[in-house]
Design an enzyme around this catalytic site. Structure first.
Site, short mmCIF file in Angstrom:
data_model
loop_
_atom_site.label_atom_id
_atom_site.label_comp_id
_atom_site.label_asym_id
_atom_site.label_seq_id
_atom_site.Cartn_x
_atom_site.Cartn_y
_atom_site.Cartn_z
N ASP A 102 0.84 -1.19 0.00
CA ASP A 102 0.00 0.00 0.00
C ASP A 102 0.89 1.25 0.00
O ASP A 102 1.87 1.31 -0.74
CB ASP A 102 -0.95 -0.08 1.22
CG ASP A 102 -2.00 1.00 1.27
OD1 ASP A 102 -2.87 1.01 0.39
OD2 ASP A 102 -1.96 1.83 2.20
N TYR A 146 -13.00 8.02 -0.78
CA TYR A 146 -12.53 7.90 0.61
C TYR A 146 -11.30 8.74 0.91
O TYR A 146 -11.17 9.32 2.00
CB TYR A 146 -12.29 6.42 0.98
CG TYR A 146 -11.02 5.82 0.43
CD1 TYR A 146 -9.88 5.71 1.22
CD2 TYR A 146 -10.94 5.34 -0.87
CE1 TYR A 146 -8.72 5.15 0.74
CE2 TYR A 146 -9.79 4.78 -1.37
CZ TYR A 146 -8.66 4.68 -0.56
OH TYR A 146 -7.50 4.13 -1.06
N TYR A 229 -2.60 10.10 4.12
CA TYR A 229 -3.65 10.77 3.34
C TYR A 229 -3.47 12.28 3.19
O TYR A 229 -3.76 12.84 2.14
CB TYR A 229 -5.02 10.42 3.92
CG TYR A 229 -5.26 8.94 3.84
CD1 TYR A 229 -5.50 8.33 2.61
CD2 TYR A 229 -5.15 8.12 4.96
CE1 TYR A 229 -5.66 6.96 2.51
CE2 TYR A 229 -5.31 6.74 4.86
CZ TYR A 229 -5.57 6.18 3.64
OH TYR A 229 -5.70 4.82 3.53
N HIS A 289 -6.52 -6.35 -2.24
CA HIS A 289 -5.54 -5.36 -1.81
C HIS A 289 -4.65 -5.92 -0.69
O HIS A 289 -3.51 -5.47 -0.54
CB HIS A 289 -6.26 -4.10 -1.33
CG HIS A 289 -5.38 -2.92 -1.12
ND1 HIS A 289 -4.55 -2.43 -2.11
CD2 HIS A 289 -5.17 -2.13 -0.04
CE1 HIS A 289 -3.89 -1.38 -1.65
NE2 HIS A 289 -4.24 -1.18 -0.40
#
Length: 311
Positions: A102, A146, A229, A289
């Protein structure tokens, strides 16, 4: 799992946690994603150690058992890279393989660009090398995307705050195991996308969830929302964008990341090899994922073949 030792290394005044197993001069460092911690690599660490490698998995600052930074809202990807360098120096390790999942792909590749003499090779899962520059995903995906929601200060905190940490992790594991990008409607929050009756993925047990829940209960989500993020637009300060070390990308064909605009073409067409010339790509048809937790035996075999090729 019993063979995994837990240590703390002081870096810039923070006690950073590492899980450590195996011995020998050939070292593999595992870099987690979100909503993960060192524990996400439990299958891979044991396999690497049994194959003669030393396996180390840190919790990033503000994650798991590592101390949070004094100002979590100012945490950056550079912190992860600098912390990794400090950990390797503290342990006297000159060169490593980096295995990342990720968003961990970003510091793994940036570390390889900044310190190529310290890296034998890079393996990533779920995310390829991404060249620097503004992301177009927010421009082409709906408002309820998201990442867009979690980049908005306070929004995810309020959404997550309605639930305990264990339930937040549970919901994200369920969402990220699907083949579609999590997108909420205008009158929804991201946590509302998962019904309380939805079961966990079959490869993720209640015991696994309890491990995550206990550690996120301790750390909270403040640093985790900042990195990755709210730090995606950070200037990495790396002038060189051509990765010079060998690399492996493992993608599950069911991974929702393929649905990001342009991502599937970027990977499957081989455009990514413009930046990572010595890249091998392997696709696992049933993989999601969390391919390393879902299909550990297959992923372990792929990783070990790569490690032994370049050791």
């Amino acid at each position: 799992m019993d063979k995994i030792q837990h240590k703390f290394i002081n870096v810039q005044g923070l006690n950073l946690h590492i899980a450590d197993t195996g011995t020998g001069p050939n070292v593999v460092v595992f870099l987690h994603g979100f909503p993960e911690i060192w524990y996400t690599w439990r299958h891979q660490m044991v396999a690497a150690a049994n194959a003669g490698f030393r396996a180390i998995a840190p919790d990033y600052r503000g994650y798991g058992l590592s101390d949070p930074p004094p100002q979590p809202e100012k945490a950056t990807f550079k912190d992860i890279i600098n912390d990794l360098l400090a950990i390797l120096d503290h342990l006297g390790i000159s060169k490593v393989f980096l295995v990342a999942k990720d968003f961990g792909a970003r510091p793994a590749y940036q570390f390889a660009l900044l310190h190529p003499e310290r890296v034998r090779g890079v393996v990533t899962m779920g995310v390829p090398f991404m060249p620097p520059g503004p992301s177009r995903f927010r421009d082409t995906l709906p408002e309820g995307f998201y990442i867009a929601r979690w980049q908005e200060p306070g929004r995810a905190e309020a959404d997550f705050g309605r639930l305990d940490a264990k339930t937040v992790v549970r919901n994200i594991y369920i969402l990220f195991s699907r083949s579609e990008i999590p997108i909420a409607a205008e009158n929804q929050e991201i946590m509302d996308l998962v019904d309380a009756s939805t079961p966990l993925p079959p490869w993720f047990t209640e015991e696994d969830l309890a491990e995550y829940g206990a550690l996120y209960e301790k750390s909270g989500f403040q640093t985790a929302l900042q990195v990755p993020y709210r730090s995606f637009q950070e200037d990495n300060g790396v002038a060189e964008n051509r990765v010079k070390v060998p690399a492996l990308l493992i993608m599950g064909d069911q991974d929702y990341v393929f649905k990001f605009p342009g991502m599937e073409d970027y990977i499957r067409s081989g455009k990514v090899k413009q930046f990572v010339p010595d890249l091998e790509i392997v696709y696992l048809p049933e993989g999601t994922h969390f391919v390393h937790e879902q299909l550990p035996e297959q992923v372990n075999q792929l990783i070990l073949i790569f490690l032994n090729k370049y050791v």
